[in-house]
Design a protein around this motif. Structure first.
Motif, PDB file in Angstrom:
ATOM      1  N   ARG A   1     -35.598  31.799 -87.666  1.00 38.66           N
ATOM      2  CA  ARG A   1     -36.234  32.801 -88.529  1.00 38.66           C
ATOM      3  C   ARG A   1     -37.264  32.164 -89.471  1.00 38.66           C
ATOM      4  N   PRO A   2     -36.865  31.138 -90.241  1.00 35.80           N
ATOM      5  CA  PRO A   2     -37.894  30.505 -91.074  1.00 35.80           C
ATOM      6  C   PRO A   2     -39.045  29.917 -90.271  1.00 35.80           C
TER       7      PRO A   2
ATOM      8  N   ALA B   1     -40.308  31.102 -87.573  1.00 38.32           N
ATOM      9  CA  ALA B   1     -41.200  32.209 -87.227  1.00 38.32           C
ATOM     10  C   ALA B   1     -42.138  32.514 -88.390  1.00 38.32           C
ATOM     11  N   SER B   2     -41.598  32.457 -89.617  1.00 37.22           N
ATOM     12  CA  SER B   2     -42.439  32.798 -90.769  1.00 37.22           C
ATOM     13  C   SER B   2     -43.472  31.711 -91.044  1.00 37.22           C
TER      14      SER B   2
ATOM     15  N   ALA C   1     -45.408  30.573 -89.025  1.00 32.78           N
ATOM     16  CA  ALA C   1     -46.617  30.963 -88.304  1.00 32.78           C
ATOM     17  C   ALA C   1     -47.571  31.735 -89.212  1.00 32.78           C
ATOM     18  N   LEU C   2     -47.078  32.235 -90.345  1.00 31.57           N
ATOM     19  CA  LEU C   2     -47.936  32.974 -91.278  1.00 31.57           C
ATOM     20  C   LEU C   2     -48.531  32.051 -92.329  1.00 31.57           C
TER      21      LEU C   2
ATOM     22  N   ARG D   1     -47.729  28.790 -97.342  1.00 31.37           N
ATOM     23  CA  ARG D   1     -47.553  29.496 -98.617  1.00 31.37           C
ATOM     24  C   ARG D   1     -46.778  30.792 -98.422  1.00 31.37           C
ATOM     25  N   VAL D   2     -47.100  31.504 -97.353  1.00 30.59           N
ATOM     26  CA  VAL D   2     -46.379  32.754 -97.100  1.00 30.59           C
ATOM     27  C   VAL D   2     -44.906  32.448 -96.825  1.00 30.59           C
TER      28      VAL D   2
ATOM     29  N   THR E   1     -43.190  29.958 -97.893  1.00 29.78           N
ATOM     30  CA  THR E   1     -42.568  29.633 -99.182  1.00 29.78           C
ATOM     31  C   THR E   1     -42.292  30.903 -99.970  1.00 29.78           C
ATOM     32  N   GLY E   2     -43.272  31.808 -99.959  1.00 31.14           N
ATOM     33  CA  GLY E   2     -43.120  33.069-100.677  1.00 31.14           C
ATOM     34  C   GLY E   2     -41.962  33.895-100.146  1.00 31.14           C
ATOM     35  N   LEU E   3     -41.622  33.694 -98.883  1.00 26.75           N
ATOM     36  CA  LEU E   3     -40.511  34.433 -98.292  1.00 26.75           C
ATOM     37  C   LEU E   3     -39.183  33.710 -98.517  1.00 26.75           C
ATOM     38  N   GLY E   4     -39.216  32.658 -99.312  1.00 30.41           N
ATOM     39  CA  GLY E   4     -37.968  31.997 -99.688  1.00 30.41           C
ATOM     40  C   GLY E   4     -37.558  30.852 -98.769  1.00 30.41           C
ATOM     41  N   HIS E   5     -38.496  30.351 -97.963  1.00 27.82           N
ATOM     42  CA  HIS E   5     -38.146  29.246 -97.068  1.00 27.82           C
ATOM     43  C   HIS E   5     -38.683  27.925 -97.610  1.00 27.82           C
ATOM     44  N   GLN E   6     -38.221  26.831 -96.997  1.00 23.74           N
ATOM     45  CA  GLN E   6     -38.695  25.515 -97.414  1.00 23.74           C
ATOM     46  C   GLN E   6     -39.397  24.849 -96.231  1.00 23.74           C
TER      47      GLN E   6
ATOM     48  N   SER F   1     -34.457  29.266-103.629  1.00 19.45           N
ATOM     49  CA  SER F   1     -35.688  29.824-103.051  1.00 19.45           C
ATOM     50  C   SER F   1     -35.520  31.277-102.629  1.00 19.45           C
TER      51      SER F   1
ATOM     52  N   ALA G   1     -37.344  34.703-103.940  1.00 15.28           N
ATOM     53  CA  ALA G   1     -38.134  35.532-103.027  1.00 15.28           C
ATOM     54  C   ALA G   1     -37.689  36.992-103.016  1.00 15.28           C
TER      55      ALA G   1
ATOM     56  N   HIS H   1     -53.235  33.945 -92.569  1.00 11.20           N
ATOM     57  CA  HIS H   1     -53.491  33.637 -91.172  1.00 11.20           C
ATOM     58  C   HIS H   1     -52.310  34.173 -90.383  1.00 11.20           C
TER      59      HIS H   1
ATOM     60  N   PHE I   1     -41.541  40.710 -91.552  1.00 12.20           N
ATOM     61  CA  PHE I   1     -41.319  39.395 -92.156  1.00 12.20           C
ATOM     62  C   PHE I   1     -40.924  39.524 -93.625  1.00 12.20           C
TER      63      PHE I   1
ATOM     64  N   GLN J   1     -37.297  39.052 -94.699  1.00 16.64           N
ATOM     65  CA  GLN J   1     -36.556  37.808 -94.485  1.00 16.64           C
ATOM     66  C   GLN J   1     -35.713  37.334 -95.668  1.00 16.64           C
ATOM     67  N   PRO J   2     -36.236  37.425 -96.900  1.00 18.21           N
ATOM     68  CA  PRO J   2     -35.392  36.947 -98.004  1.00 18.21           C
ATOM     69  C   PRO J   2     -34.094  37.742 -98.140  1.00 18.21           C
TER      70      PRO J   2
ATOM     71  N   GLN K   1     -40.865  43.203 -99.147  1.00 14.34           N
ATOM     72  CA  GLN K   1     -40.006  42.196 -99.777  1.00 14.34           C
ATOM     73  C   GLN K   1     -39.207  42.833-100.916  1.00 14.34           C
TER      74      GLN K   1
END
Lengths: 345, 272
Positions: free
Chosen positions: A225-226, A228-229, A231-232, A235-236, A238-243, B83, B87, B98, B111, B114-115, B167
């Motif tokens: 899942r992370p 996949a994100s 691919a965006l 920064r996106v 990270t914004g979705l809570g991933h590292q 994190s 989020a 992108h 997407f 996801q959080p 989100q």
């Protein structure tokens, strides 16, 4: 309170397209056929009819021997190697965000092969040791080439990364040849291995690579899942809570495990990791959570089919599998590079 | 089916910078900055190129680790938040986005969930519902299965904003959400942002164009060389002196006959 969403909108927002399952089932059917064909066809006296008779419960001792000790293990190894290579290609392309990032082209397999040649020359031969060394070699190869990719100028241009990988692969290939020149025994032992082949492998090899593949599989499931994100963009993600950094490290680690395992068993086989994810994306779209499933089917399909052809094409001798995958894969690479523009990941 | 309420007003969303410093290596961009963002309103950060406005936004979103001071979300240091937890409270849209080729609008918006997902909590009906609402909020019905590459610039940007809406955070940080758009598409995006604030979300955006910032923001933060030189209601703080300080231009300000927000007229390079 906003207006309740209409059913239509809900339907549109729904998940996996149902067609994907149909495609997966179709591919699974093809793979089953390929596995069957791999048991039926081969060099030697046991032809399709004798083999089929044995499979259906009749048959003779020779057919029994040929199928259960030669062809069945070979099909199983092809299945495993194909899965590992297909998935590793998809993972590496996702993490490098480069549709040309293929373990065989980027020097990951070459790193693995070089490491194995090195320990053979130093006198080792145990299969388990070879697996570990192949995995470490793959990891070093992976880190080297991605390190180069992060340098200024190479970053952002997919073709430059492939050039860097080609240079690296060439260098390691030359070093491997050099090592073998000095050691005739090792050269004899691995001459066929170093071009990539499924012939003459034993099931013990599969047992040796099972733990590595299992770990890679679990990591892949955990990070799908992370990843996949990613691919965006970083920064996106990270914004979705991933590292992103952690994800990237884990992906590289799994790629090394997968490619190292496949290489330890079958030698360096290029282009599977390029062609398979490419086809998977064409069938399932850009989301890696979907392409990975198809890679699990397409990878073995390609490897087993190529293996059957390699047995039949120049029978009674065999063409090495690595030669055949290169023959199919190189035109695909050229076609991708020649396309009006590279597909972006 | 229960529809999750879109009202986020009950969740506090206080974002503050306290003595905040941000640096790239040894190169300090922002030093000892204090800022408290008004809740449930649209804040625009403006300033000349290189004044540190995007860096400030990155710092507020934890993309950048402070060299000094803290960013506080409801009184908690964001560096200490996990994190995922961050989020679910703060969504961010970077300036340059992108998407992989062939990604569809609904795939992109998904997407945003996801959080809220995890190993034990996979895709749920609630996620579905929030995605549908985000699509509706951003006026994207009918485009769900369209590939992002096939959209107009304005539609594409609304799809990205819809992802941050999905989100479901009380706070939205947008870095130059209209920078690459023509005037019509800019208005589309700004009106969407106003609708979000009307529903109780706190929006912070970096805006290049001072006139749009004045028109669409409730609160303006004017930055120059890494420091805030003015903040407040644009109708109160935007003066010819401020414009001159920020951009080195002279102008006359006239109130917009419709909204009362300041309009720049008679712009010329400042006589020194």
């Amino acid at each position: 309170m906003p207006e309740p969403a209409t059913d239509m909108v809900l339907l549109k927002a729904a998940g996996t397209p149902p067609r994907l399952l149909a495609k997966a089932l179709f591919l699974a059917g093809l793979l089953l056929l390929a596995c069957l064909a791999s048991l039926l066809f081969g060099a030697g006296d046991v032809g399709p009819v004798r083999a089929l008779t044995w499979l259906l419960g009749g048959g003779d001792d020779e057919a029994h021997f040929v199928i259960s000790t030669l062809r069945a293990p070979r099909a199983l190894i092809g299945l495993t190697v194909g899965m590992a290579l297909g998935v590793s290609g998809a993972l590496l392309q996702a993490v490098a965000r480069n549709p040309l990032a293929e373990p065989g082209l980027l020097g990951v397999s070459a790193g693995s092969a070089f490491a194995v040649a090195l320990i053979l020359v130093m006198g080792a031969s145990a299969a388990t040791l070879r697996v570990g060394v192949a995995q470490i070699g793959a990891l070093v190869g992976c880190l080297c080439v991605l390190g180069v990719a992060r340098l200024r100028g190479v970053d952002g241009d997919p073709i430059r990364l492939v050039l860097a990988g080609a240079a690296f692969t060439g260098l390691l290939g030359a070093l491997t040849s050099l090592l073998l020149l000095y050691d005739q025994r090792a050269a004899d032992e691995i001459r066929f291995w170093v071009v990539g082949s499924l012939s003459g492998r034993r099931l013990d090899d599969l047992v040796a690579i099972a733990p590595g593949l299992l770990v890679a599989g679990v990591i892949t499931l955990l990070i799908a899942r992370p990843l996949a994100s990613l691919a965006l963009g970083e920064r996106v993600a990270t914004g979705l809570g991933h590292q992103p950094k952690l994800i990237r490290l884990l992906v590289i680690f799994s790629v090394a495990l997968l490619v190292g395992s496949a290489t330890a068993v079958a030698g360096p086989i290029a282009f599977v990791g390029l062609v398979v994810p490419y086809a998977a994306r064409a069938l399932a779209g850009p989301d890696i959570r979907r392409t990975l499933w198809l890679c699990l089917l397409l990878g073995p399909l390609m490897v087993i089919t190529a293996d059957i052809i390699s047995r039949l094409l120049v029978a009674p001798s065999e063409m090495p599998l690595g030669v055949l995958t290169a023959l199919c894969g190189a035109p695909v690479l050229v076609a991708v590079v020649r396309a009006r523009r590279l597909p972006s990941l | 089916m229960s529809t999750p309420s879109d009202a986020l007003g009950d969740e506090a969303a206080g974002l503050e910078a306290s003595d905040l410093g941000l640096a790239y290596g040894k190169h300090t961009i922002i030093e000892a900055l204090n800022l408290s963002l008004p809740q449930g309103q649209v804040t625009a950060i403006v300033g000349p190129n290189g004044c540190g406005k995007s860096t400030l936004l990155a710092g507020l979103a934890r993309l950048h680790t402070p060299s000094q001071g803290h960013v506080l979300l409801d009184g908690q240091d964001i560096q200490r938040l996990p994190s995922r937890a961050l989020a679910t409270r703060l969504a961010l849209l970077p300036q340059e986005t992108h998407a992989p080729e062939g990604l569809t609008v609904s795939e992109l918006i998904r997407f945003g969930r996801q959080p809220h997902q995890g190993w034990l909590r996979q895709w749920s009906e609630e996620d579905q519902c929030v995605v549908a609402q985000a699509m509706e909020a951003a006026d994207l019905q009918g485009l769900a299965d369209r590939s992002l590459d096939a959209l107009s610039g304005g539609q594409r940007q609304r799809a990205w904003i819809a992802m941050t809406i999905a989100q479901h955070t009380p706070l939205l940080l947008l870095d130059e959400p209209t920078s690459a758009l023509d005037l019509g598409h800019q208005i589309e995006v700004f009106e969407l942002i106003r609708r979000l604030a009307a529903k109780g979300r706190t929006v912070v955006m970096v805006v290049h164009d001072l006139a749009s910032a004045c028109r669409y923001a409730d609160y303006l933060v004017a930055m120059h060389e890494g420091a805030i030189i003015a903040e407040g209601d644009p109708r109160d703080i935007v003066t010819p002196t401020l414009v001159r300080q920020l951009y080195g231009i002279d102008c006359t300000l006239i109130p917009d006959p419709e909204t009362g927000s300041p309009l720049l007229a008679g712009i010329r390079r400042a006589s020194s």
